[in-house]
Design a protein around this motif. Structure first.
Motif, PDB file in Angstrom:
ATOM      1  N   PRO A 138     -10.025  15.399  15.461  1.00 10.09           N
ATOM      2  CA  PRO A 138      -8.781  16.084  16.209  1.00 10.09           C
ATOM      3  C   PRO A 138      -7.474  15.910  15.458  1.00 10.09           C
ATOM      4  O   PRO A 138      -7.287  14.942  15.115  1.00 10.09           O
ATOM      5  N   PRO A 139      -6.826  16.913  15.800  1.00  8.47           N
ATOM      6  CA  PRO A 139      -5.228  16.788  15.390  1.00  8.47           C
ATOM      7  C   PRO A 139      -4.287  15.494  15.781  1.00  8.47           C
ATOM      8  O   PRO A 139      -3.592  14.832  14.926  1.00  8.47           O
ATOM      9  N   THR A 140      -4.601  15.270  17.046  1.00 11.06           N
ATOM     10  CA  THR A 140      -4.126  14.077  17.606  1.00 11.06           C
ATOM     11  C   THR A 140      -4.447  12.757  16.788  1.00 11.06           C
ATOM     12  O   THR A 140      -3.598  11.765  17.043  1.00 11.06           O
ATOM     13  N   LYS A 141      -5.598  12.621  16.499  1.00 14.69           N
ATOM     14  CA  LYS A 141      -5.930  11.639  15.580  1.00 14.69           C
ATOM     15  C   LYS A 141      -5.920  11.206  14.054  1.00 14.69           C
ATOM     16  O   LYS A 141      -6.351  10.223  13.767  1.00 14.69           O
ATOM     17  N   VAL A 142      -5.168  12.588  13.596  1.00 17.00           N
ATOM     18  CA  VAL A 142      -5.072  12.397  12.119  1.00 17.00           C
ATOM     19  C   VAL A 142      -4.160  11.285  11.584  1.00 17.00           C
ATOM     20  O   VAL A 142      -4.637  10.413  10.795  1.00 17.00           O
ATOM     21  N   GLU A 143      -3.132  11.162  12.394  1.00 18.28           N
ATOM     22  CA  GLU A 143      -2.381  10.159  11.859  1.00 18.28           C
ATOM     23  C   GLU A 143      -2.936   8.617  11.753  1.00 18.28           C
ATOM     24  O   GLU A 143      -2.521   7.771  11.051  1.00 18.28           O
ATOM     25  N   ALA A 144      -3.920   8.270  12.831  1.00 20.98           N
ATOM     26  CA  ALA A 144      -4.572   7.020  12.730  1.00 20.98           C
ATOM     27  C   ALA A 144      -5.340   7.021  11.707  1.00 20.98           C
ATOM     28  O   ALA A 144      -5.515   5.673  11.348  1.00 20.98           O
ATOM     29  N   LEU A 145      -5.927   7.912  10.957  1.00 27.20           N
ATOM     30  CA  LEU A 145      -6.663   7.965   9.759  1.00 27.20           C
ATOM     31  C   LEU A 145      -5.757   7.348   8.659  1.00 27.20           C
ATOM     32  O   LEU A 145      -6.418   6.667   7.638  1.00 27.20           O
ATOM     33  N   PHE A 146      -4.361   7.312   8.673  1.00 31.10           N
ATOM     34  CA  PHE A 146      -3.570   7.059   7.334  1.00 31.10           C
ATOM     35  C   PHE A 146      -3.154   5.718   7.687  1.00 31.10           C
ATOM     36  O   PHE A 146      -2.271   5.414   6.924  1.00 31.10           O
ATOM     37  N   GLU A 147      -3.557   4.931   8.605  1.00 31.76           N
ATOM     38  CA  GLU A 147      -2.846   3.633   8.883  1.00 31.76           C
ATOM     39  C   GLU A 147      -3.027   2.729   7.655  1.00 31.76           C
ATOM     40  O   GLU A 147      -1.981   2.210   7.203  1.00 31.76           O
ATOM     41  N   THR A 148      -4.077   2.694   6.993  1.00 31.74           N
ATOM     42  CA  THR A 148      -4.681   1.752   5.915  1.00 31.74           C
ATOM     43  C   THR A 148      -3.739   2.546   4.846  1.00 31.74           C
ATOM     44  O   THR A 148      -3.221   1.696   3.805  1.00 31.74           O
ATOM     45  N   ALA A 149      -3.913   3.756   4.626  1.00 30.60           N
ATOM     46  CA  ALA A 149      -3.186   4.209   3.382  1.00 30.60           C
ATOM     47  C   ALA A 149      -1.677   4.289   3.498  1.00 30.60           C
ATOM     48  O   ALA A 149      -1.217   4.075   2.429  1.00 30.60           O
ATOM     49  N   ASP A 150      -1.287   4.161   4.512  1.00 28.62           N
ATOM     50  CA  ASP A 150       0.145   4.055   4.670  1.00 28.62           C
ATOM     51  C   ASP A 150       0.853   2.678   4.382  1.00 28.62           C
ATOM     52  O   ASP A 150       1.636   2.648   3.461  1.00 28.62           O
ATOM     53  N   ALA A 151      -0.137   1.832   4.630  1.00 32.76           N
ATOM     54  CA  ALA A 151       0.072   0.418   4.259  1.00 32.76           C
ATOM     55  C   ALA A 151       0.098   0.184   2.746  1.00 32.76           C
ATOM     56  O   ALA A 151       0.948  -0.383   1.932  1.00 32.76           O
ATOM     57  N   MET A 152      -1.083   0.758   2.132  1.00 31.99           N
ATOM     58  CA  MET A 152      -1.363   0.812   0.711  1.00 31.99           C
ATOM     59  C   MET A 152      -0.077   1.552  -0.031  1.00 31.99           C
ATOM     60  O   MET A 152       0.338   1.300  -1.124  1.00 31.99           O
ATOM     61  N   PHE A 153       0.385   2.799   0.590  1.00 34.89           N
ATOM     62  CA  PHE A 153       1.237   3.782  -0.062  1.00 34.89           C
ATOM     63  C   PHE A 153       2.504   2.989   0.033  1.00 34.89           C
ATOM     64  O   PHE A 153       3.396   2.882  -0.954  1.00 34.89           O
ATOM     65  N   ALA A 154       3.053   2.137   0.999  1.00 28.53           N
ATOM     66  CA  ALA A 154       4.267   1.625   1.321  1.00 28.53           C
ATOM     67  C   ALA A 154       4.069   0.377  -0.054  1.00 28.53           C
ATOM     68  O   ALA A 154       5.451   0.310  -0.530  1.00 28.53           O
ATOM     69  N   GLN A 155       3.287  -0.331  -0.400  1.00 29.38           N
ATOM     70  CA  GLN A 155       3.185  -1.175  -1.593  1.00 29.38           C
ATOM     71  C   GLN A 155       3.533  -0.431  -2.756  1.00 29.38           C
ATOM     72  O   GLN A 155       4.198  -0.866  -3.748  1.00 29.38           O
ATOM     73  N   MET A 156       3.075   0.718  -3.113  1.00 29.28           N
ATOM     74  CA  MET A 156       3.258   1.637  -4.126  1.00 29.28           C
ATOM     75  C   MET A 156       4.686   1.971  -4.235  1.00 29.28           C
ATOM     76  O   MET A 156       5.333   1.955  -5.323  1.00 29.28           O
ATOM     77  N   ASN A 157       5.056   2.494  -2.813  1.00 32.08           N
ATOM     78  CA  ASN A 157       6.558   2.841  -2.941  1.00 32.08           C
ATOM     79  C   ASN A 157       7.563   1.788  -3.235  1.00 32.08           C
ATOM     80  O   ASN A 157       8.446   1.846  -4.114  1.00 32.08           O
ATOM     81  N   ASP A 158       7.169   0.340  -2.922  1.00 30.26           N
ATOM     82  CA  ASP A 158       7.792  -0.814  -3.180  1.00 30.26           C
ATOM     83  C   ASP A 158       7.990  -1.113  -4.569  1.00 30.26           C
ATOM     84  O   ASP A 158       8.969  -1.612  -5.321  1.00 30.26           O
ATOM     85  N   ASP A 159       6.873  -0.687  -5.571  1.00 35.82           N
ATOM     86  CA  ASP A 159       6.835  -0.984  -6.909  1.00 35.82           C
ATOM     87  C   ASP A 159       7.837  -0.021  -7.558  1.00 35.82           C
ATOM     88  O   ASP A 159       8.352  -0.142  -8.265  1.00 35.82           O
ATOM     89  N   CYS A 160       7.813   1.257  -6.953  1.00 35.50           N
ATOM     90  CA  CYS A 160       9.088   2.406  -7.387  1.00 35.50           C
ATOM     91  C   CYS A 160      10.250   1.707  -7.427  1.00 35.50           C
ATOM     92  O   CYS A 160      11.158   1.937  -8.199  1.00 35.50           O
ATOM     93  N   VAL A 161      10.594   1.190  -6.143  1.00 33.61           N
ATOM     94  CA  VAL A 161      11.965   0.642  -5.584  1.00 33.61           C
ATOM     95  C   VAL A 161      12.312  -0.300  -6.691  1.00 33.61           C
ATOM     96  O   VAL A 161      13.575  -0.538  -7.232  1.00 33.61           O
ATOM     97  N   ARG A 162      11.197  -1.395  -6.794  1.00 35.89           N
ATOM     98  CA  ARG A 162      11.644  -2.413  -7.759  1.00 35.89           C
ATOM     99  C   ARG A 162      11.955  -1.942  -9.030  1.00 35.89           C
ATOM    100  O   ARG A 162      12.774  -2.441  -9.641  1.00 35.89           O
TER     101      ARG A 162
END
Length: 166
Positions: A138-162
């Protein structure tokens, strides 16, 4: 005195051009050294600029995936559609975005160590899995699917910032 003057002129005529040639050689060597340093600076600057440009593109691709996963979820749960028959164009667009992300991630990872390459690969796989599951979510639960990916993406973004701050 005449002999001294003749000897001085002979020495000046012999040694002065050699002195000028030695100064020219030293100036040429120093000029080449400066050119090499300048070239190295430009090369490192271009590499860093290319890396940061790719970081910008991969950030855009990630948020496109999030948006398209939501669209896929919405179109799959519209009236008359079942979760097992997702809207084909929406699924195609979402998978295309995942493939773009994976390609950009591979490019960035190739500039890094083996552990980072593996990490970026796992993030791409996670995004592919999310897109596959989004069709039945359901559309209301899609954001919950991204919890793990968001954390992984944050690390990738940190690499870019570094990299940008180096």
């Amino acid at each position: 005195m005449a002999e001294r003057e003749v000897a001085f002129r002979a020495a000046a005529i012999t040694y002065f051009p050699m002195f000028i040639a030695a100064l020219s050689l030293i100036a040429a060597i120093y000029g080449n050294y400066l050119n090499l340093k300048s070239l190295q600076l430009v090369e490192s600057s271009l590499g860093k600029t290319e890396y940061l440009h790719t970081c910008k593109e991969i950030i855009d691709a990630y948020f496109q995936i999030k948006f398209l996963a939501t669209v896929l979820s919405e179109t799959s749960t519209e009236a008359g559609a079942t979760p097992t028959t997702p809207n084909f164009p929406a699924r195609l667009n979402a998978m295309n975005a995942v493939n773009k992300f994976a390609a950009l991630g591979t490019y960035l990872a190739n500039l890094r160590d083996a552990a980072t390459r593996e990490y970026y690969t796992h993030l791409s796989w996670k995004l592919e899995e999310i897109v596959c599951v989004a069709a039945g979510t359901p559309p209301t639960k899609v954001e919950a699917l991204f919890e793990t990916a968001d954390a992984m993406f944050a690390q990738m973004n940190d690499d870019c910032v570094r990299t940008a701050k180096q």
